[in-house]
Motif scaffolding. Structure first.
Motif, mmCIF file in Angstrom:
data_model
loop_
_atom_site.group_PDB
_atom_site.id
_atom_site.type_symbol
_atom_site.label_atom_id
_atom_site.label_comp_id
_atom_site.label_asym_id
_atom_site.label_seq_id
_atom_site.Cartn_x
_atom_site.Cartn_y
_atom_site.Cartn_z
ATOM 1 N N CYS A 115 -6.472 1.935 -1.072
ATOM 2 C CA CYS A 115 -5.834 1.338 0.106
ATOM 3 C C CYS A 115 -6.644 1.662 1.349
ATOM 4 O O CYS A 115 -6.850 0.802 2.213
ATOM 5 C CB CYS A 115 -4.403 1.850 0.264
ATOM 6 N N ARG A 156 5.703 -3.505 -8.783
ATOM 7 C CA ARG A 156 5.936 -3.311 -10.226
ATOM 8 C C ARG A 156 6.064 -4.647 -10.941
ATOM 9 O O ARG A 156 5.558 -4.809 -12.060
ATOM 10 C CB ARG A 156 7.185 -2.466 -10.449
ATOM 11 N N ASP A 192 3.700 -1.054 -13.186
ATOM 12 C CA ASP A 192 3.007 0.019 -12.467
ATOM 13 C C ASP A 192 3.152 -0.192 -10.962
ATOM 14 O O ASP A 192 3.433 -1.288 -10.508
ATOM 15 C CB ASP A 192 1.511 0.016 -12.793
ATOM 16 N N GLU A 193 2.920 0.852 -10.229
ATOM 17 C CA GLU A 193 2.885 0.736 -8.763
ATOM 18 C C GLU A 193 1.438 0.818 -8.298
ATOM 19 O O GLU A 193 1.069 1.639 -7.468
ATOM 20 C CB GLU A 193 3.755 1.801 -8.109
ATOM 21 N N THR A 194 0.602 -0.056 -8.844
ATOM 22 C CA THR A 194 -0.815 -0.067 -8.517
ATOM 23 C C THR A 194 -1.019 -0.735 -7.171
ATOM 24 O O THR A 194 -0.640 -1.886 -6.973
ATOM 25 C CB THR A 194 -1.615 -0.818 -9.602
ATOM 26 N N VAL A 195 -1.614 0.016 -6.260
ATOM 27 C CA VAL A 195 -1.894 -0.511 -4.936
ATOM 28 C C VAL A 195 -3.368 -0.294 -4.613
ATOM 29 O O VAL A 195 -3.997 0.571 -5.217
ATOM 30 C CB VAL A 195 -1.002 0.180 -3.865
ATOM 31 N N THR A 243 -1.952 -3.988 -3.619
ATOM 32 C CA THR A 243 -1.653 -5.284 -4.203
ATOM 33 C C THR A 243 -1.525 -6.249 -3.044
ATOM 34 O O THR A 243 -0.720 -6.037 -2.142
ATOM 35 C CB THR A 243 -0.359 -5.244 -5.030
ATOM 36 N N CYS A 264 -3.610 6.740 -0.807
ATOM 37 C CA CYS A 264 -4.302 5.938 -1.820
ATOM 38 C C CYS A 264 -5.717 5.638 -1.332
ATOM 39 O O CYS A 264 -5.910 4.983 -0.312
ATOM 40 C CB CYS A 264 -3.530 4.645 -2.072
ATOM 41 N N THR A 266 2.511 -6.108 -11.272
ATOM 42 C CA THR A 266 1.519 -5.362 -12.062
ATOM 43 C C THR A 266 2.001 -4.991 -13.459
ATOM 44 O O THR A 266 1.343 -4.224 -14.141
ATOM 45 C CB THR A 266 1.109 -4.072 -11.325
ATOM 46 N N VAL A 309 -4.243 -7.569 -7.638
ATOM 47 C CA VAL A 309 -4.217 -6.107 -7.690
ATOM 48 C C VAL A 309 -5.607 -5.553 -7.407
ATOM 49 O O VAL A 309 -6.572 -5.925 -8.066
ATOM 50 C CB VAL A 309 -3.704 -5.618 -9.065
ATOM 51 N N ASN A 310 -5.670 -4.667 -6.409
ATOM 52 C CA ASN A 310 -6.900 -4.010 -5.988
ATOM 53 C C ASN A 310 -8.063 -4.992 -5.842
ATOM 54 O O ASN A 310 -9.127 -4.812 -6.444
ATOM 55 C CB ASN A 310 -7.265 -2.880 -6.961
ATOM 56 N N TRP A 338 0.841 -1.189 0.000
ATOM 57 C CA TRP A 338 0.000 0.000 0.000
ATOM 58 C C TRP A 338 0.878 1.241 0.000
ATOM 59 O O TRP A 338 2.091 1.160 0.110
ATOM 60 C CB TRP A 338 -0.914 -0.003 1.229
#
Length: 143
Positions: A80, A110, A116-119, A121, A77, A113, A130-131, A73
């Motif tokens: 998050c 990264r 990307d730094e999609t959080v 995760t 966000c 995903t 992811v999410n 996280w």
């Protein structure tokens, strides 16, 4: 460190500005509501709402030992925060890694995903999600 607190500090500043404006207009009683609203927003967006973060290496080691999920996280966000609030007391059954504090955690996200730094995760039994839906995360038993 400051980056983690930028959004909460901004919310607090906006609340103080709104309260000062109301007070300057002769309504000190009306200044309390926006100040409290922005203060609540600052607390919700701060790192204080999350369990204590650990490093990615430590989270991986602990997860392998106890089977608990790892949640990557970052402060500010909204997804998050949604996950954290909806997990409720179950949030403390997971290992939390703040990717802004831990470069290894950011690299793990990264890798999961596609760059990307999609959080958030969430890694359950070595598989990243992811999410994910908070209800699904809460239902995950330690493996």
């Amino acid at each position: 460190m400051l980056r983690r607190w930028m959004l909460p500090i901004l919310f607090l500043g906006l609340g103080l500005a709104a309260a000062a404006r109301q007070t300057a207009q002769g309504s000190p009683g009306a200044a309390v509501a926006p100040l409290l609203l922005f203060l609540l927003g600052a607390v919700l967006l701060s790192p204080l709402m999350f369990p204590k973060s650990i490093g990615a290496a430590e989270a991986l080691r602990r997860s392998e030992a106890d089977g608990r999920p790892i949640v990557y996280w970052r402060p500010g966000c909204r997804f998050c925060l949604r996950l954290r609030i909806r997990l409720g007391r179950h949030a403390y059954r997971m290992h939390w890694v703040d990717i802004w504090r831990d470069p290894e955690g950011a690299a793990a996200v990264r890798a999961a995903t596609g760059g990307d730094e999609t959080v958030p995760t969430v890694v359950v039994a070595g598989k990243p999600h992811v999410n994910p839906d908070p209800q699904w995360v809460r239902a995950q038993p330690p493996s």
